[in-house]
Design a protein around this motif. Sequence first.
Motif, mmCIF file in Angstrom:
data_model
loop_
_atom_site.group_PDB
_atom_site.id
_atom_site.type_symbol
_atom_site.label_atom_id
_atom_site.label_comp_id
_atom_site.label_asym_id
_atom_site.label_seq_id
_atom_site.Cartn_x
_atom_site.Cartn_y
_atom_site.Cartn_z
ATOM 1 N N ALA A 199 0.839 -1.213 0.000
ATOM 2 C CA ALA A 199 0.000 0.000 0.000
ATOM 3 C C ALA A 199 0.870 1.258 0.000
ATOM 4 C CB ALA A 199 -0.932 -0.016 1.214
ATOM 5 N N ASN A 200 1.912 1.271 0.843
ATOM 6 C CA ASN A 200 2.778 2.457 0.897
ATOM 7 C C ASN A 200 3.529 2.656 -0.418
ATOM 8 O OD1 ASN A 200 1.947 2.712 3.516
ATOM 9 N ND2 ASN A 200 3.990 2.993 4.374
ATOM 10 N N ALA A 201 4.059 1.564 -0.966
ATOM 11 C CA ALA A 201 4.833 1.686 -2.213
ATOM 12 C C ALA A 201 3.941 2.239 -3.326
ATOM 13 C CB ALA A 201 5.408 0.326 -2.600
ATOM 14 N N PRO A 206 7.061 6.425 2.304
ATOM 15 C CA PRO A 206 8.207 5.690 2.856
ATOM 16 C C PRO A 206 7.820 4.275 3.287
ATOM 17 C CG PRO A 206 8.027 7.863 3.853
ATOM 18 C CD PRO A 206 6.798 7.682 3.008
ATOM 19 N N LEU A 207 8.764 3.349 3.160
ATOM 20 C CA LEU A 207 8.550 1.950 3.556
ATOM 21 C C LEU A 207 9.298 1.727 4.868
ATOM 22 C CD1 LEU A 207 9.131 0.404 -0.001
ATOM 23 C CD2 LEU A 207 6.998 1.219 1.030
ATOM 24 N N PRO A 208 8.578 1.741 6.007
ATOM 25 C CA PRO A 208 9.239 1.735 7.326
ATOM 26 C C PRO A 208 9.730 0.351 7.734
ATOM 27 C CG PRO A 208 6.849 1.787 7.585
ATOM 28 C CD PRO A 208 7.102 1.746 6.117
ATOM 29 N N VAL A 209 11.037 0.150 7.665
ATOM 30 C CA VAL A 209 11.631 -1.138 8.050
ATOM 31 C C VAL A 209 12.179 -1.001 9.471
ATOM 32 C CG1 VAL A 209 13.509 -2.751 7.543
ATOM 33 C CG2 VAL A 209 12.161 -1.766 5.672
ATOM 34 N N TYR A 210 11.733 -1.888 10.359
ATOM 35 C CA TYR A 210 12.149 -1.802 11.761
ATOM 36 C C TYR A 210 13.605 -2.251 11.934
ATOM 37 C CZ TYR A 210 7.082 -1.814 12.923
ATOM 38 O OH TYR A 210 5.747 -1.541 13.016
ATOM 39 N N LYS A 265 8.975 0.061 -8.112
ATOM 40 C CA LYS A 265 9.198 1.248 -7.266
ATOM 41 C C LYS A 265 10.657 1.287 -6.802
ATOM 42 C CE LYS A 265 4.950 2.761 -7.235
ATOM 43 N NZ LYS A 265 4.558 4.082 -7.707
ATOM 44 N N PRO A 266 11.223 2.486 -6.585
ATOM 45 C CA PRO A 266 12.639 2.566 -6.204
ATOM 46 C C PRO A 266 12.877 2.175 -4.741
ATOM 47 C CG PRO A 266 11.660 4.750 -6.233
ATOM 48 C CD PRO A 266 10.588 3.811 -6.703
ATOM 49 N N GLU A 267 14.011 1.531 -4.492
ATOM 50 C CA GLU A 267 14.349 1.142 -3.113
ATOM 51 C C GLU A 267 14.650 2.363 -2.243
ATOM 52 O OE1 GLU A 267 17.374 -1.877 -3.142
ATOM 53 O OE2 GLU A 267 16.120 -3.248 -4.295
ATOM 54 N N THR A 268 14.776 3.539 -2.861
ATOM 55 C CA THR A 268 15.003 4.752 -2.069
ATOM 56 C C THR A 268 13.791 5.062 -1.183
ATOM 57 O OG1 THR A 268 14.273 5.980 -4.001
ATOM 58 C CG2 THR A 268 16.650 5.882 -3.614
ATOM 59 N N LEU A 269 12.655 4.404 -1.436
ATOM 60 C CA LEU A 269 11.486 4.598 -0.556
ATOM 61 C C LEU A 269 11.711 3.956 0.815
ATOM 62 C CD1 LEU A 269 8.420 3.852 -2.921
ATOM 63 C CD2 LEU A 269 9.066 6.067 -1.945
ATOM 64 N N ILE A 270 12.668 3.003 0.875
ATOM 65 C CA ILE A 270 12.887 2.277 2.136
ATOM 66 C C ILE A 270 13.457 3.216 3.195
ATOM 67 C CG2 ILE A 270 14.265 0.454 3.237
ATOM 68 C CD1 ILE A 270 14.080 -1.076 0.541
ATOM 69 N N LYS A 271 12.823 3.184 4.395
ATOM 70 C CA LYS A 271 13.298 4.032 5.492
ATOM 71 C C LYS A 271 13.469 3.159 6.737
ATOM 72 C CE LYS A 271 11.852 7.954 8.294
ATOM 73 N NZ LYS A 271 10.650 8.517 8.915
ATOM 74 N N TYR A 272 14.687 3.064 7.244
ATOM 75 C CA TYR A 272 14.906 2.297 8.474
ATOM 76 C C TYR A 272 14.386 3.113 9.650
ATOM 77 C CZ TYR A 272 17.638 -1.000 5.784
ATOM 78 O OH TYR A 272 18.013 -1.952 4.874
ATOM 79 N N VAL A 273 13.545 2.516 10.470
ATOM 80 C CA VAL A 273 12.933 3.253 11.589
ATOM 81 C C VAL A 273 13.230 2.533 12.912
ATOM 82 C CG1 VAL A 273 11.066 4.148 10.105
ATOM 83 C CG2 VAL A 273 10.710 2.024 11.393
ATOM 84 N N THR A 274 12.852 3.178 14.013
ATOM 85 C CA THR A 274 13.082 2.614 15.357
ATOM 86 C C THR A 274 12.549 1.198 15.432
ATOM 87 O OG1 THR A 274 12.610 4.824 16.129
ATOM 88 C CG2 THR A 274 12.746 3.110 17.824
ATOM 89 N N ASP A 275 13.317 0.332 16.069
ATOM 90 C CA ASP A 275 12.939 -1.078 16.135
ATOM 91 C C ASP A 275 11.709 -1.287 17.021
ATOM 92 O OD1 ASP A 275 13.154 -3.713 15.494
ATOM 93 O OD2 ASP A 275 15.118 -4.033 16.440
#
Length: 339
Positions: A199-201, A206-210, A265-275
């Motif tokens: 849905a986000n992509a 942003p794609l929030p990866v913990y 979609k570009p991998e630049t959407l990936i955002k590492y976020v707080t675990d």
Amino acid sequence: MNIFVTGGAGFIGANYIFYMLREHPEYRIVCLDKLTYAGNLSTLEPIIQNPNFRFEKIDICDREAVCGLFEEEKPDIVVNFAAESHVDRSIEDPEVFLRTNILGTQVLMDACRKYGIQRFHQVSTDEVYGDLPLDKPDLFFTEKTPLHASSPYSASKASADMLVQAYHRTYGLPATISRCSNNYGPYQFPEKLIPLMIANALADKPLPVYGDGLNVRDWLYVEDHCRAIDLIIHNGRVGEVYNVGGHNEMSNISIVKLICSELGKPETLIKYVTDRKGHDRRYAIDPDKIHSELGWLPETKFADGIKETVRWYLNNKEWWETIVSGEYKNYYEKMYGNK
Ligand code: NAD
Ligand code: DAU
């Protein structure tokens, strides 16, 4: 055969109802669901008119309502999917998890004892075993692995499992338990990893990866889970636990990258976020028991299942766009706003 399916307006329960009406068209299926934020009656729209199907909006904790339906329908089998199922929500507010997942299970089993039943099946999770280290890839959860839950969600599911085993031993309740790994497929609520990322992509959000994104889950296509439960309720041994999983371990980051690639979609959407607090590192099921006793093996390869799932979300935007535009917006802001 009259089968009660609790939580059938949710992700796996709905897929299970579709599966059962297709595989056993002579069975009657009665769905009991409270229709929480995760339950969606529109999911059941394709079968709501089926004469062998009945839907009742019922909270499994409501003893009077549950007993009333047992009295009326006299079910042969109860399959309990109803639960609060999202780990992140359980970290925010555990209480409803304990109520539904533990006390709700107790109410259902009391009704089973009162009215008599051929089988009570508890749909549990591999999360009751806690987690495994990343550096020991030959370690798997077996049915003998001690329960070692990490989150309020998994502790509530482990508590329910122990209660089911206690009802079997103390009262002779003919119960079985399945402990399955992470499911994916159509109709999954977009708070969970795969539909959230799709849905986000699609919205270029942003794609929030913990954490470091290296946590591993053992992914299973939902229909393979439904088939496993069907086999257990018919051929599984009473009093037994069956692990369900398909040796399909993948890190979160590899799943998110795969979704980007499927959607162009570009991998630049990936955002590492707080675990996530207490985040389990790795889940991995040893499915040997269900394979050797019941002949179960997963049929859908991940490469095919994920393509099918992405296609489903593309073709059924109305289903999930309605969800993400409603109350879910507030949830998303609260959970991800400060990450
Ligand atoms: P879900 O959150 O999509 O659906 C849960 C359903 O239960 C919803 O329809 C909701 O309305 C209903 N419900 C919640 N509280 C209720 C109550 N008090 N009374 C009646 N209905 C109620 O969950 P899901 O992902 O479909 O999971 C279903 C079951 O499978 C759960 O028991 C979960 O622990 C287990 N499980 C899930 C996974 C997974 O990957 N999703 C894996 C293994 C096991
Ligand atoms: O293992 C079975 C369990 O799988 C079930 O019992 C649960 O009901 C089900 O929700 C699922 O639990 P997980 O916590 O593994 O699923 P979730 O989709 O929430 O997260 C999968 C992984 O992805 C996990 O390591 C956390 C991570 N994640 C999740 C979300 C929502 C992210 O990195 N970002 C996210 O935004």
